[in-house]
Design a protein around this motif. Structure first.
Motif, PDB file in Angstrom:
ATOM      1  N   THR A 217     -27.548  22.388 -22.349  1.00  0.00           N
ATOM      2  CA  THR A 217     -26.439  22.327 -23.830  1.00  0.00           C
ATOM      3  C   THR A 217     -26.460  24.668 -24.099  1.00  0.00           C
ATOM      4  N   LEU A 218     -25.626  24.789 -24.609  1.00  0.00           N
ATOM      5  CA  LEU A 218     -25.483  26.553 -24.677  1.00  0.00           C
ATOM      6  C   LEU A 218     -23.899  26.614 -25.978  1.00  0.00           C
ATOM      7  N   HIS A 219     -24.662  27.493 -27.068  1.00  0.00           N
ATOM      8  CA  HIS A 219     -23.992  27.680 -27.878  1.00  0.00           C
ATOM      9  C   HIS A 219     -23.029  28.433 -28.384  1.00  0.00           C
ATOM     10  N   SER A 220     -21.746  28.303 -28.349  1.00  0.00           N
ATOM     11  CA  SER A 220     -20.602  28.830 -27.744  1.00  0.00           C
ATOM     12  C   SER A 220     -20.382  30.339 -28.883  1.00  0.00           C
ATOM     13  N   THR A 221     -20.703  31.362 -28.697  1.00  0.00           N
ATOM     14  CA  THR A 221     -20.819  32.769 -28.958  1.00  0.00           C
ATOM     15  C   THR A 221     -19.379  33.195 -27.502  1.00  0.00           C
ATOM     16  N   ARG A 222     -18.813  34.317 -28.283  1.00  0.00           N
ATOM     17  CA  ARG A 222     -18.185  35.056 -27.173  1.00  0.00           C
ATOM     18  C   ARG A 222     -18.869  35.539 -25.773  1.00  0.00           C
ATOM     19  N   GLU A 223     -20.133  35.666 -25.759  1.00  0.00           N
ATOM     20  CA  GLU A 223     -20.860  36.398 -24.873  1.00  0.00           C
ATOM     21  C   GLU A 223     -21.263  35.325 -23.748  1.00  0.00           C
ATOM     22  N   ALA A 224     -21.390  34.540 -24.496  1.00  0.00           N
ATOM     23  CA  ALA A 224     -22.113  33.219 -23.870  1.00  0.00           C
ATOM     24  C   ALA A 224     -21.020  32.410 -23.165  1.00  0.00           C
ATOM     25  N   LEU A 225     -19.968  31.775 -23.686  1.00  0.00           N
ATOM     26  CA  LEU A 225     -18.986  31.904 -22.662  1.00  0.00           C
ATOM     27  C   LEU A 225     -18.851  32.156 -21.912  1.00  0.00           C
ATOM     28  N   GLU A 226     -18.591  33.191 -21.929  1.00  0.00           N
ATOM     29  CA  GLU A 226     -17.753  34.465 -21.181  1.00  0.00           C
ATOM     30  C   GLU A 226     -19.178  34.613 -19.652  1.00  0.00           C
ATOM     31  N   ALA A 227     -20.304  33.984 -19.773  1.00  0.00           N
ATOM     32  CA  ALA A 227     -20.995  34.661 -18.955  1.00  0.00           C
ATOM     33  C   ALA A 227     -21.111  33.441 -18.015  1.00  0.00           C
ATOM     34  N   ALA A 228     -20.942  31.906 -18.966  1.00  0.00           N
ATOM     35  CA  ALA A 228     -21.101  30.802 -18.162  1.00  0.00           C
ATOM     36  C   ALA A 228     -19.764  30.416 -17.892  1.00  0.00           C
ATOM     37  N   VAL A 229     -18.955  30.790 -18.022  1.00  0.00           N
ATOM     38  CA  VAL A 229     -16.774  31.283 -17.266  1.00  0.00           C
ATOM     39  C   VAL A 229     -17.124  31.544 -16.005  1.00  0.00           C
ATOM     40  N   CYS A 230     -17.895  32.511 -16.254  1.00  0.00           N
ATOM     41  CA  CYS A 230     -17.943  33.600 -15.088  1.00  0.00           C
ATOM     42  C   CYS A 230     -18.555  32.764 -14.023  1.00  0.00           C
ATOM     43  N   ALA A 231     -19.823  32.200 -14.368  1.00  0.00           N
ATOM     44  CA  ALA A 231     -20.803  32.001 -13.189  1.00  0.00           C
ATOM     45  C   ALA A 231     -20.850  30.596 -12.749  1.00  0.00           C
ATOM     46  N   ALA A 232     -19.713  29.746 -13.445  1.00  0.00           N
ATOM     47  CA  ALA A 232     -19.066  28.103 -13.432  1.00  0.00           C
ATOM     48  C   ALA A 232     -18.016  27.979 -11.284  1.00  0.00           C
ATOM     49  N   ASP A 233     -18.265  27.078 -10.655  1.00  0.00           N
ATOM     50  CA  ASP A 233     -17.549  26.534  -9.903  1.00  0.00           C
ATOM     51  C   ASP A 233     -16.388  25.840 -10.728  1.00  0.00           C
ATOM     52  N   LEU A 234     -16.829  25.264 -11.889  1.00  0.00           N
ATOM     53  CA  LEU A 234     -15.826  24.200 -12.123  1.00  0.00           C
ATOM     54  C   LEU A 234     -15.348  23.903 -13.606  1.00  0.00           C
ATOM     55  N   VAL A 235     -14.950  24.617 -15.034  1.00  0.00           N
ATOM     56  CA  VAL A 235     -14.652  24.146 -15.502  1.00  0.00           C
ATOM     57  C   VAL A 235     -13.195  23.901 -16.141  1.00  0.00           C
ATOM     58  N   ILE A 236     -14.366  22.955 -17.086  1.00  0.00           N
ATOM     59  CA  ILE A 236     -13.566  21.907 -17.580  1.00  0.00           C
ATOM     60  C   ILE A 236     -13.240  22.565 -19.563  1.00  0.00           C
ATOM     61  N   GLY A 237     -11.458  22.284 -19.542  1.00  0.00           N
ATOM     62  CA  GLY A 237     -11.492  22.739 -21.253  1.00  0.00           C
ATOM     63  C   GLY A 237     -10.899  21.287 -21.764  1.00  0.00           C
ATOM     64  N   ALA A 238     -12.023  21.145 -23.177  1.00  0.00           N
ATOM     65  CA  ALA A 238     -12.369  19.963 -23.544  1.00  0.00           C
ATOM     66  C   ALA A 238     -11.754  19.698 -25.247  1.00  0.00           C
ATOM     67  N   VAL A 239     -11.394  20.871 -25.105  1.00  0.00           N
ATOM     68  CA  VAL A 239     -11.753  21.737 -26.609  1.00  0.00           C
ATOM     69  C   VAL A 239     -10.582  20.920 -27.421  1.00  0.00           C
ATOM     70  N   LEU A 240     -10.639  20.261 -29.120  1.00  0.00           N
ATOM     71  CA  LEU A 240     -10.109  19.795 -29.714  1.00  0.00           C
ATOM     72  C   LEU A 240     -10.209  20.153 -31.023  1.00  0.00           C
ATOM     73  N   VAL A 241      -8.781  20.670 -31.803  1.00  0.00           N
ATOM     74  CA  VAL A 241      -8.558  21.148 -32.931  1.00  0.00           C
ATOM     75  C   VAL A 241      -7.860  19.868 -33.053  1.00  0.00           C
ATOM     76  N   PRO A 242      -7.987  18.976 -33.960  1.00  0.00           N
ATOM     77  CA  PRO A 242      -7.096  17.808 -33.991  1.00  0.00           C
ATOM     78  C   PRO A 242      -5.691  18.074 -34.807  1.00  0.00           C
ATOM     79  N   GLY A 243      -4.412  17.289 -34.023  1.00  0.00           N
ATOM     80  CA  GLY A 243      -3.470  17.867 -34.468  1.00  0.00           C
ATOM     81  C   GLY A 243      -2.374  19.402 -34.381  1.00  0.00           C
ATOM     82  N   ALA A 244      -3.420  20.132 -34.176  1.00  0.00           N
ATOM     83  CA  ALA A 244      -3.327  21.072 -33.979  1.00  0.00           C
ATOM     84  C   ALA A 244      -2.559  21.808 -32.774  1.00  0.00           C
ATOM     85  N   ALA A 245      -2.915  23.506 -32.401  1.00  0.00           N
ATOM     86  CA  ALA A 245      -2.757  23.999 -31.265  1.00  0.00           C
ATOM     87  C   ALA A 245      -3.814  24.011 -30.247  1.00  0.00           C
ATOM     88  N   ALA A 246      -4.558  24.245 -29.211  1.00  0.00           N
ATOM     89  CA  ALA A 246      -6.274  24.536 -28.996  1.00  0.00           C
ATOM     90  C   ALA A 246      -6.041  25.961 -28.909  1.00  0.00           C
TER      91      ALA A 246
END
Length: 371
Positions: A217-246
């Motif tokens: 598990t990783l707490h989402s900051t801009r730096e942490a998210l960017e580092a994780a995404v850049c190292a990934a083979d597969l990124v799954i976008g699973a974010v949700l703000v109910p009713g609103a645009a992602a």
């Protein structure tokens, strides 16, 4: 009430709003059920099955929409269906209006009462009619991503579980909700290196308790998210703000730093997607490539496993369909605040604040239209 079950016409959509068993329940309560011809074939339900449950088969969508008091569907109405809606008619289905101003405009013009599965709530704040399809999409996202990682599909040529002597692929899941947890379940089960990124400490604690050391598990900051995404083979976008645009978590610039041949499966595409370069695709043409990154952005992923999806969805939606049919929409919404949260459009008014904010349109509280 006269309840109509429409045949889905969205590209490669095989689900159906009501199963024969659900039809039988409504018929037993005194309602008249109309089912469009061939509506259930995608789940293996023939017209004869619906007739045996007490429904009448109608040959065209035009007849169904002209006759039914309430239309039950799965996916958002297509333009031709919006044009057939009429004032006072109830539409009960997924809508996902925040990223779809044209659909919102058409529904407002129709004068219909449109109740969206995805914004109906439960007492604990969860979304009970969205959850079944989120479970399906979350689990499917890993198998779709694993396929896209194959070299022939444009991917890096990585096998997610690895083999003895070769490290497993890295899966990064953005969001630890229903989609994210189900994606983590399958990815960890395959033996991948899995990290769930979320900004909520409570969500991260829940994921850690559920999976233990099998999922990081990783707490989402801009730096942490960017580092994780850049190292990934597969990124799954699973974010949700109910009713609103992602929220757009992956910018075009960040995408340019991802590994060539890596894959994004943007499950949030129903709400506009969490990647700046995401746009909706279909099962007919599910992927495209930007900056050497494969994008899988199918907006109706669960439609590919229509039988499982339909039965899971009906288990959640049927009690609400029974309430709407039995009490009428106005009384049903007065009696149940959670169903009331599902009211998105009512007789020319937009009644979901998150949708109104996303589309920059006037908002009318649901309570005011129930007076």
């Amino acid at each position: 009430m006269r309840v109509g079950v429409a045949r889905e016409i969205k590209n490669h959509e095989y689900r159906v709003g009501l199963t024969p068993a659900s039809v039988r329940e409504l018929v037993a309560q005194g309602h008249e059920l109309l089912v469009e011809q061939s509506a259930g074939l995608g789940i293996g339900a023939a017209d004869a099955d619906y007739q045996a449950a007490g429904a009448r088969i109608v040959s065209t969508a035009a007849e169904l929409f002209a006759t039914a008091d309430m239309i039950v569907k799965v996916k958002e109405p297509q333009p031709a269906e919006c044009a057939m809606l009429r004032p006072g008619q109830i539409l009960f289905t997924y809508l996902h209006l925040a990223p779809d101003p044209e659909q919102a405009k058409a529904l407002l013009a129709s004068g219909a009462i449109c109740v969206a599965y995805e914004t109906v709530t439960a007492a604990d704040g969860s979304l009970p009619l969205l959850a079944p399809m989120s479970e399906v999409a979350g689990r499917m996202s890993v198998q779709a991503g694993a396929h896209c990682l194959e070299k022939a599909q444009g991917g890096r040529g990585v096998l997610l579980p690895g083999v003895p002597g070769v490290l497993p692929g890295k899966v990064v899941i953005l969001g630890g909700g229903v989609v994210g947890s189900n994606a983590a379940l399958v990815a960890a089960g395959m033996g991948a290196d899995v990290t769930v990124v979320d900004r909520s400490p409570a969500v991260l604690k829940r994921v850690a308790a559920q999976f233990g050391t099998a999922v990081k598990t990783l707490h989402s900051t801009r730096e942490a998210l960017e580092a994780a995404v850049c190292a990934a083979d597969l990124v799954i976008g699973a974010v949700l703000v109910p009713g609103a645009a992602a929220p757009r978590l992956i910018s075009r610039e960040l995408l340019s730093r991802m590994q060539p041949g890596s894959v994004i499966v943007d499950v949030a595409i129903d709400q506009g997607g969490c990647c700046e370069t995401s746009h909706a695709t279909t099962h007919a043409e599910p992927t495209y490539v930007v900056n050497d990154v494969v994008h899988y952005c199918v907006a109706n992923m669960p439609g590919a496993v229509a039988r499982t999806s339909t039965y899971a969805l009906n288990a959640a939606t049927l009690p609400f369909a029974i309430a709407l049919a039995g009490k009428g929409w106005k009384q049903a919404l007065k009696d149940d605040i959670h169903l009331r949260h599902g009211l998105n459009v009512c007789e020319g008014k937009l009644t979901c604040k998150e949708v109104a904010d996303a589309l920059v349109l006037p908002y009318t509280a649901a309570e005011s239209v129930l007076q």
